[in-house]
Write a protein that holds these residues in place. Structure first.
Motif, PDB file in Angstrom:
ATOM      1  N   ARG A  57      54.283  38.827  34.002  1.00 38.31           N
ATOM      2  CA  ARG A  57      55.044  37.578  34.075  1.00 38.31           C
ATOM      3  C   ARG A  57      56.479  37.949  34.414  1.00 38.31           C
ATOM      4  O   ARG A  57      57.109  38.715  33.677  1.00 38.31           O
ATOM      5  N   ARG A  58      56.956  37.453  35.528  1.00 36.13           N
ATOM      6  CA  ARG A  58      58.308  37.784  36.003  1.00 36.13           C
ATOM      7  C   ARG A  58      58.486  39.302  36.120  1.00 36.13           C
ATOM      8  O   ARG A  58      59.489  39.865  35.680  1.00 36.13           O
ATOM      9  N   ASP A  59      57.437  39.946  36.643  1.00 33.04           N
ATOM     10  CA  ASP A  59      57.421  41.400  36.877  1.00 33.04           C
ATOM     11  C   ASP A  59      57.457  42.233  35.594  1.00 33.04           C
ATOM     12  O   ASP A  59      57.749  43.431  35.651  1.00 33.04           O
ATOM     13  N   VAL A  60      57.163  41.623  34.439  1.00 36.97           N
ATOM     14  CA  VAL A  60      57.136  42.344  33.169  1.00 36.97           C
ATOM     15  C   VAL A  60      55.700  42.358  32.670  1.00 36.97           C
ATOM     16  O   VAL A  60      55.081  41.291  32.537  1.00 36.97           O
ATOM     17  N   PRO A  61      55.120  43.548  32.392  1.00 38.74           N
ATOM     18  CA  PRO A  61      53.776  43.579  31.817  1.00 38.74           C
ATOM     19  C   PRO A  61      53.752  42.736  30.539  1.00 38.74           C
ATOM     20  O   PRO A  61      54.546  42.954  29.626  1.00 38.74           O
ATOM     21  N   SER A  62      52.834  41.759  30.513  1.00 38.90           N
ATOM     22  CA  SER A  62      52.874  40.769  29.432  1.00 38.90           C
ATOM     23  C   SER A  62      51.515  40.452  28.827  1.00 38.90           C
ATOM     24  O   SER A  62      51.423  39.576  27.966  1.00 38.90           O
ATOM     25  N   GLY A  63      50.462  41.126  29.262  1.00 41.13           N
ATOM     26  CA  GLY A  63      49.155  40.871  28.691  1.00 41.13           C
ATOM     27  C   GLY A  63      48.087  41.653  29.420  1.00 41.13           C
ATOM     28  O   GLY A  63      48.351  42.365  30.385  1.00 41.13           O
ATOM     29  N   VAL A  64      46.880  41.508  28.932  1.00 39.67           N
ATOM     30  CA  VAL A  64      45.736  42.222  29.498  1.00 39.67           C
ATOM     31  C   VAL A  64      44.567  41.252  29.660  1.00 39.67           C
ATOM     32  O   VAL A  64      44.364  40.374  28.828  1.00 39.67           O
ATOM     33  N   VAL A  65      43.852  41.402  30.749  1.00 37.91           N
ATOM     34  CA  VAL A  65      42.635  40.630  31.017  1.00 37.91           C
ATOM     35  C   VAL A  65      41.519  41.633  31.242  1.00 37.91           C
ATOM     36  O   VAL A  65      41.674  42.559  32.043  1.00 37.91           O
ATOM     37  N   THR A  66      40.432  41.473  30.516  1.00 34.51           N
ATOM     38  CA  THR A  66      39.293  42.363  30.685  1.00 34.51           C
ATOM     39  C   THR A  66      38.091  41.566  31.185  1.00 34.51           C
ATOM     40  O   THR A  66      37.846  40.446  30.740  1.00 34.51           O
ATOM     41  N   PHE A  67      37.379  42.148  32.119  1.00 36.79           N
ATOM     42  CA  PHE A  67      36.098  41.630  32.568  1.00 36.79           C
ATOM     43  C   PHE A  67      35.076  42.692  32.195  1.00 36.79           C
ATOM     44  O   PHE A  67      35.288  43.882  32.451  1.00 36.79           O
ATOM     45  N   PHE A  68      33.984  42.276  31.591  1.00 38.43           N
ATOM     46  CA  PHE A  68      32.992  43.255  31.131  1.00 38.43           C
ATOM     47  C   PHE A  68      31.594  42.678  31.292  1.00 38.43           C
ATOM     48  O   PHE A  68      31.430  41.499  31.616  1.00 38.43           O
ATOM     49  N   ASP A  69      30.604  43.535  31.085  1.00 27.83           N
ATOM     50  CA  ASP A  69      29.210  43.166  31.369  1.00 27.83           C
ATOM     51  C   ASP A  69      29.118  42.553  32.760  1.00 27.83           C
ATOM     52  O   ASP A  69      28.423  41.559  32.982  1.00 27.83           O
ATOM     53  N   ILE A  70      29.829  43.165  33.689  1.00 30.89           N
ATOM     54  CA  ILE A  70      29.855  42.673  35.064  1.00 30.89           C
ATOM     55  C   ILE A  70      28.497  42.910  35.708  1.00 30.89           C
ATOM     56  O   ILE A  70      27.971  44.019  35.676  1.00 30.89           O
ATOM     57  N   ASP A  71      27.944  41.855  36.259  1.00 31.30           N
ATOM     58  CA  ASP A  71      26.689  41.929  37.015  1.00 31.30           C
ATOM     59  C   ASP A  71      27.001  41.438  38.427  1.00 31.30           C
ATOM     60  O   ASP A  71      27.019  40.246  38.688  1.00 31.30           O
ATOM     61  N   ARG A  72      27.267  42.374  39.293  1.00 30.07           N
ATOM     62  CA  ARG A  72      27.680  42.010  40.654  1.00 30.07           C
ATOM     63  C   ARG A  72      26.557  41.309  41.419  1.00 30.07           C
ATOM     64  O   ARG A  72      26.833  40.425  42.229  1.00 30.07           O
ATOM     65  N   ASP A  73      25.310  41.693  41.167  1.00 28.50           N
ATOM     66  CA  ASP A  73      24.191  41.032  41.848  1.00 28.50           C
ATOM     67  C   ASP A  73      24.103  39.557  41.466  1.00 28.50           C
ATOM     68  O   ASP A  73      23.855  38.700  42.307  1.00 28.50           O
ATOM     69  N   ALA A  74      24.323  39.267  40.192  1.00 24.16           N
ATOM     70  CA  ALA A  74      24.270  37.885  39.712  1.00 24.16           C
ATOM     71  C   ALA A  74      25.596  37.166  39.911  1.00 24.16           C
ATOM     72  O   ALA A  74      25.666  35.945  39.777  1.00 24.16           O
ATOM     73  N   GLY A  75      26.662  37.915  40.181  1.00 25.95           N
ATOM     74  CA  GLY A  75      27.987  37.312  40.344  1.00 25.95           C
ATOM     75  C   GLY A  75      28.555  36.802  39.037  1.00 25.95           C
ATOM     76  O   GLY A  75      29.241  35.781  39.012  1.00 25.95           O
ATOM     77  N   SER A  76      28.299  37.538  37.963  1.00 28.69           N
ATOM     78  CA  SER A  76      28.753  37.060  36.658  1.00 28.69           C
ATOM     79  C   SER A  76      29.451  38.165  35.879  1.00 28.69           C
ATOM     80  O   SER A  76      29.270  39.351  36.143  1.00 28.69           O
ATOM     81  N   ALA A  77      30.242  37.734  34.917  1.00 20.31           N
ATOM     82  CA  ALA A  77      30.922  38.657  34.015  1.00 20.31           C
ATOM     83  C   ALA A  77      31.329  37.900  32.759  1.00 20.31           C
ATOM     84  O   ALA A  77      31.438  36.674  32.758  1.00 20.31           O
ATOM     85  N   TRP A  78      31.559  38.654  31.714  1.00 11.34           N
ATOM     86  CA  TRP A  78      32.194  38.148  30.502  1.00 11.34           C
ATOM     87  C   TRP A  78      33.659  38.523  30.606  1.00 11.34           C
ATOM     88  O   TRP A  78      34.024  39.429  31.352  1.00 11.34           O
ATOM     89  N   TRP A  79      34.488  37.811  29.868  1.00 12.13           N
ATOM     90  CA  TRP A  79      35.916  38.102  29.968  1.00 12.13           C
ATOM     91  C   TRP A  79      36.632  37.808  28.668  1.00 12.13           C
ATOM     92  O   TRP A  79      36.118  37.115  27.773  1.00 12.13           O
ATOM     93  N   GLY A  80      37.829  38.352  28.570  1.00 15.09           N
ATOM     94  CA  GLY A  80      38.713  38.074  27.455  1.00 15.09           C
ATOM     95  C   GLY A  80      40.126  38.444  27.857  1.00 15.09           C
ATOM     96  O   GLY A  80      40.337  39.128  28.864  1.00 15.09           O
ATOM     97  N   TYR A  81      41.076  37.990  27.087  1.00 15.24           N
ATOM     98  CA  TYR A  81      42.469  38.324  27.368  1.00 15.24           C
ATOM     99  C   TYR A  81      43.289  38.196  26.102  1.00 15.24           C
ATOM    100  O   TYR A  81      42.887  37.533  25.141  1.00 15.24           O
ATOM    101  N   TYR A  82      44.411  38.876  26.100  1.00 17.16           N
ATOM    102  CA  TYR A  82      45.412  38.680  25.068  1.00 17.16           C
ATOM    103  C   TYR A  82      46.759  39.038  25.659  1.00 17.16           C
ATOM    104  O   TYR A  82      46.847  39.666  26.716  1.00 17.16           O
ATOM    105  N   LEU A  83      47.781  38.587  24.983  1.00 12.13           N
ATOM    106  CA  LEU A  83      49.137  38.691  25.514  1.00 12.13           C
ATOM    107  C   LEU A  83      50.015  39.581  24.648  1.00 12.13           C
ATOM    108  O   LEU A  83      49.670  39.899  23.506  1.00 12.13           O
ATOM    109  N   ASP A  84      51.160  39.921  25.188  1.00 13.14           N
ATOM    110  CA  ASP A  84      52.216  40.581  24.439  1.00 13.14           C
ATOM    111  C   ASP A  84      52.928  39.489  23.645  1.00 13.14           C
ATOM    112  O   ASP A  84      54.003  39.009  24.024  1.00 13.14           O
ATOM    113  N   ASN A  85      52.292  39.058  22.545  1.00 14.61           N
ATOM    114  CA  ASN A  85      52.838  37.939  21.775  1.00 14.61           C
ATOM    115  C   ASN A  85      54.281  38.169  21.346  1.00 14.61           C
ATOM    116  O   ASN A  85      55.110  37.265  21.445  1.00 14.61           O
TER     117      ASN A  85
END
Length: 163
Positions: A57-85
């Motif tokens: 955010r405004r060129d400052v690392p401010s959080g993380v987004v993860t995609f997991f259990d990625i199934d490229r054939d099915a075009g699906s993934a699980w995801w989560g995120y959290y911020l630098d609160n």
């Protein structure tokens, strides 16, 4: 903006994850040790079914987004995120960042990564996120009770589709 995480981001990701407000709404609420984090980081970075991105955010690392259990054939993934609160709150940017990161991550998942389905989970008690999820096109599918650090806790499975 989302960019691929690098090893230089690892310490920040652990700090953000261990913030009390982040832990309180996570499926694992204990403080993550450096050893646990290092094992997760290595497993994540070496897996082709997991991807980690840093939200800036405004060129400052401010959080993380993860995609997991990625199934490229099915075009699906699980995801989560959290911020630098702590950092975002200090800059008066926590709420706008919270709104922005979810919208950016969802768009990134569908437009850049090419997923057609995005799955997630949220604590039933986290009404603010549940409402925000609904506003951003996520549907609540089912409820289950899971062990969250020794406490039976209701968890809602959510899904968004590219449509």
């Amino acid at each position: 903006m989302l960019r691929p995480a690098t090893d230089a981001d690892s310490a920040d990701v652990l700090t953000w994850r261990n913030h009390p407000e982040v832990r309180a709404v996570s499926l694992t609420q204990h403080e993550i040790t450096a050893e646990e984090h290092a094992a997760w980081w290595e497993a994540t970075r070496s897996s082709d079914t997991r991807e980690v991105y840093i939200y800036e955010r405004r060129d400052v690392p401010s959080g993380v987004v993860t995609f997991f259990d990625i199934d490229r054939d099915a075009g699906s993934a699980w995801w989560g995120y959290y911020l630098d609160n702590a950092g975002l709150a200090e800059r008066g940017e926590l709420l706008p960042a919270w709104i922005e990161v979810q919208r950016q991550a969802k768009r990134f998942a569908f437009e850049t990564l090419g997923f057609s389905t995005l799955e997630g989970e949220v604590l039933e008690s986290n009404e603010a996120v549940r409402q925000f999820n609904r506003r951003n096109g996520f549907t609540e599918l089912d409820r289950s009770v899971r062990d969250v650090d020794g406490t039976p806790t209701a968890v809602i499975h959510v899904r968004a589709t590219r449509d």
